[in-house]
Design a protein around this motif. Structure first.
Motif, PDB file in Angstrom:
ATOM      1  N   THR A   9       0.859  -1.174   0.000  1.00 40.58           N
ATOM      2  CA  THR A   9       0.000   0.000   0.000  1.00 40.58           C
ATOM      3  C   THR A   9       0.897   1.225   0.000  1.00 40.58           C
ATOM      4  O   THR A   9       1.767   1.369   0.854  1.00 40.58           O
ATOM      5  CB  THR A   9      -0.918   0.012   1.240  1.00 40.58           C
ATOM      6  OG1 THR A   9      -1.667  -1.199   1.264  1.00 40.58           O
ATOM      7  CG2 THR A   9      -1.859   1.203   1.204  1.00 40.58           C
ATOM      8  N   LEU A  10       0.675   2.093  -0.980  1.00 35.67           N
ATOM      9  CA  LEU A  10       1.494   3.283  -1.155  1.00 35.67           C
ATOM     10  C   LEU A  10       0.741   4.520  -0.685  1.00 35.67           C
ATOM     11  O   LEU A  10      -0.485   4.555  -0.700  1.00 35.67           O
ATOM     12  CB  LEU A  10       1.886   3.437  -2.623  1.00 35.67           C
ATOM     13  CG  LEU A  10       2.511   2.198  -3.268  1.00 35.67           C
ATOM     14  CD1 LEU A  10       2.706   2.420  -4.755  1.00 35.67           C
ATOM     15  CD2 LEU A  10       3.809   1.847  -2.598  1.00 35.67           C
ATOM     16  N   ARG A  11       1.475   5.555  -0.299  1.00 35.57           N
ATOM     17  CA  ARG A  11       0.856   6.797   0.153  1.00 35.57           C
ATOM     18  C   ARG A  11       0.129   7.509  -0.985  1.00 35.57           C
ATOM     19  O   ARG A  11      -0.922   8.100  -0.796  1.00 35.57           O
ATOM     20  CB  ARG A  11       1.903   7.739   0.750  1.00 35.57           C
ATOM     21  CG  ARG A  11       1.321   9.047   1.247  1.00 35.57           C
ATOM     22  CD  ARG A  11       2.342   9.946   1.898  1.00 35.57           C
ATOM     23  NE  ARG A  11       3.082   9.330   2.979  1.00 35.57           N
ATOM     24  CZ  ARG A  11       2.650   9.166   4.226  1.00 35.57           C
ATOM     25  NH1 ARG A  11       1.444   9.559   4.555  1.00 35.57           N
ATOM     26  NH2 ARG A  11       3.417   8.603   5.137  1.00 35.57           N
ATOM     27  N   ALA A  12       0.687   7.471  -2.174  1.00 37.81           N
ATOM     28  CA  ALA A  12       0.117   8.167  -3.325  1.00 37.81           C
ATOM     29  C   ALA A  12       0.064   7.211  -4.511  1.00 37.81           C
ATOM     30  O   ALA A  12       0.712   6.164  -4.493  1.00 37.81           O
ATOM     31  CB  ALA A  12       0.973   9.386  -3.663  1.00 37.81           C
ATOM     32  N   PRO A  13      -0.683   7.565  -5.520  1.00 37.50           N
ATOM     33  CA  PRO A  13      -0.747   6.696  -6.705  1.00 37.50           C
ATOM     34  C   PRO A  13       0.632   6.469  -7.318  1.00 37.50           C
ATOM     35  O   PRO A  13       1.484   7.355  -7.293  1.00 37.50           O
ATOM     36  CB  PRO A  13      -1.643   7.474  -7.676  1.00 37.50           C
ATOM     37  CG  PRO A  13      -2.443   8.381  -6.816  1.00 37.50           C
ATOM     38  CD  PRO A  13      -1.557   8.730  -5.650  1.00 37.50           C
ATOM     39  N   ILE A  14       0.810   5.295  -7.864  1.00 40.11           N
ATOM     40  CA  ILE A  14       2.065   4.965  -8.522  1.00 40.11           C
ATOM     41  C   ILE A  14       2.047   5.576  -9.930  1.00 40.11           C
ATOM     42  O   ILE A  14       1.026   5.531 -10.618  1.00 40.11           O
ATOM     43  CB  ILE A  14       2.276   3.437  -8.559  1.00 40.11           C
ATOM     44  CG1 ILE A  14       3.686   3.109  -8.999  1.00 40.11           C
ATOM     45  CG2 ILE A  14       1.261   2.744  -9.413  1.00 40.11           C
ATOM     46  CD1 ILE A  14       4.082   1.682  -8.718  1.00 40.11           C
ATOM     47  N   PRO A  32      -5.253  -3.231  -8.203  1.00 46.50           N
ATOM     48  CA  PRO A  32      -6.689  -3.483  -8.218  1.00 46.50           C
ATOM     49  C   PRO A  32      -7.571  -2.252  -8.060  1.00 46.50           C
ATOM     50  O   PRO A  32      -8.689  -2.244  -8.531  1.00 46.50           O
ATOM     51  CB  PRO A  32      -6.896  -4.450  -7.053  1.00 46.50           C
ATOM     52  CG  PRO A  32      -5.746  -4.197  -6.148  1.00 46.50           C
ATOM     53  CD  PRO A  32      -4.612  -3.775  -7.018  1.00 46.50           C
ATOM     54  N   GLY A  33      -7.088  -1.206  -7.422  1.00 41.92           N
ATOM     55  CA  GLY A  33      -7.932  -0.037  -7.184  1.00 41.92           C
ATOM     56  C   GLY A  33      -7.826   1.002  -8.281  1.00 41.92           C
ATOM     57  O   GLY A  33      -6.871   1.023  -9.057  1.00 41.92           O
ATOM     58  N   VAL A  38      -2.426   0.676  -4.389  1.00 40.83           N
ATOM     59  CA  VAL A  38      -2.142  -0.695  -3.961  1.00 40.83           C
ATOM     60  C   VAL A  38      -1.481  -1.422  -5.124  1.00 40.83           C
ATOM     61  O   VAL A  38      -1.966  -1.385  -6.249  1.00 40.83           O
ATOM     62  CB  VAL A  38      -3.429  -1.434  -3.529  1.00 40.83           C
ATOM     63  CG1 VAL A  38      -3.124  -2.893  -3.200  1.00 40.83           C
ATOM     64  CG2 VAL A  38      -4.071  -0.744  -2.338  1.00 40.83           C
ATOM     65  N   LEU A  39      -0.377  -2.058  -4.824  1.00 37.61           N
ATOM     66  CA  LEU A  39       0.391  -2.795  -5.817  1.00 37.61           C
ATOM     67  C   LEU A  39       0.471  -4.240  -5.359  1.00 37.61           C
ATOM     68  O   LEU A  39       0.887  -4.519  -4.231  1.00 37.61           O
ATOM     69  CB  LEU A  39       1.790  -2.196  -5.945  1.00 37.61           C
ATOM     70  CG  LEU A  39       2.736  -2.795  -6.965  1.00 37.61           C
ATOM     71  CD1 LEU A  39       2.215  -2.552  -8.383  1.00 37.61           C
ATOM     72  CD2 LEU A  39       4.115  -2.197  -6.809  1.00 37.61           C
ATOM     73  N   ILE A  40       0.066  -5.169  -6.205  1.00 38.00           N
ATOM     74  CA  ILE A  40       0.121  -6.597  -5.883  1.00 38.00           C
ATOM     75  C   ILE A  40       1.099  -7.270  -6.836  1.00 38.00           C
ATOM     76  O   ILE A  40       1.000  -7.108  -8.051  1.00 38.00           O
ATOM     77  CB  ILE A  40      -1.274  -7.250  -5.987  1.00 38.00           C
ATOM     78  CG1 ILE A  40      -2.198  -6.630  -4.946  1.00 38.00           C
ATOM     79  CG2 ILE A  40      -1.170  -8.759  -5.818  1.00 38.00           C
ATOM     80  CD1 ILE A  40      -3.626  -7.093  -5.040  1.00 38.00           C
TER      81      ILE A  40
END
Length: 71
Positions: A9-14, A32-33, A38-40
């Motif tokens: 889970t990142l603070r800001a969008p990747i 997914p979001g 969120v990076l999976i």
């Protein structure tokens, strides 16, 4: 042994360009979001996890949470 899945889970969008780089380096990557915070990543070893974390930190992304699960 069951495959390993990592959820970050990142603070800001990747950034889209960084996501493209990550998808080039690692086979099974998803966000997914809608917001891209969120990076999976699936089926990577510990050295690859470290490389991914360093890449995120070096590009200014803050990792708020890191979770490992078995599929």
């Amino acid at each position: 042994m069951a495959p390993t899945r990592y959820e970050l889970t990142l603070r800001a969008p990747i950034a889209r360009t960084l996501l493209d780089v990550i998808r080039t380096r690692f086979d099974h990557v998803s966000t997914p979001g809608e917001d891209g915070t969120v990076l999976i990543v699936e089926n990577i070893d510990q050295a690859s996890v470290r490389a991914l974390l360093i890449l995120l930190w070096d590009t200014g992304h803050d990792v708020l949470a890191f979770q490992e699960t078995r599929a």
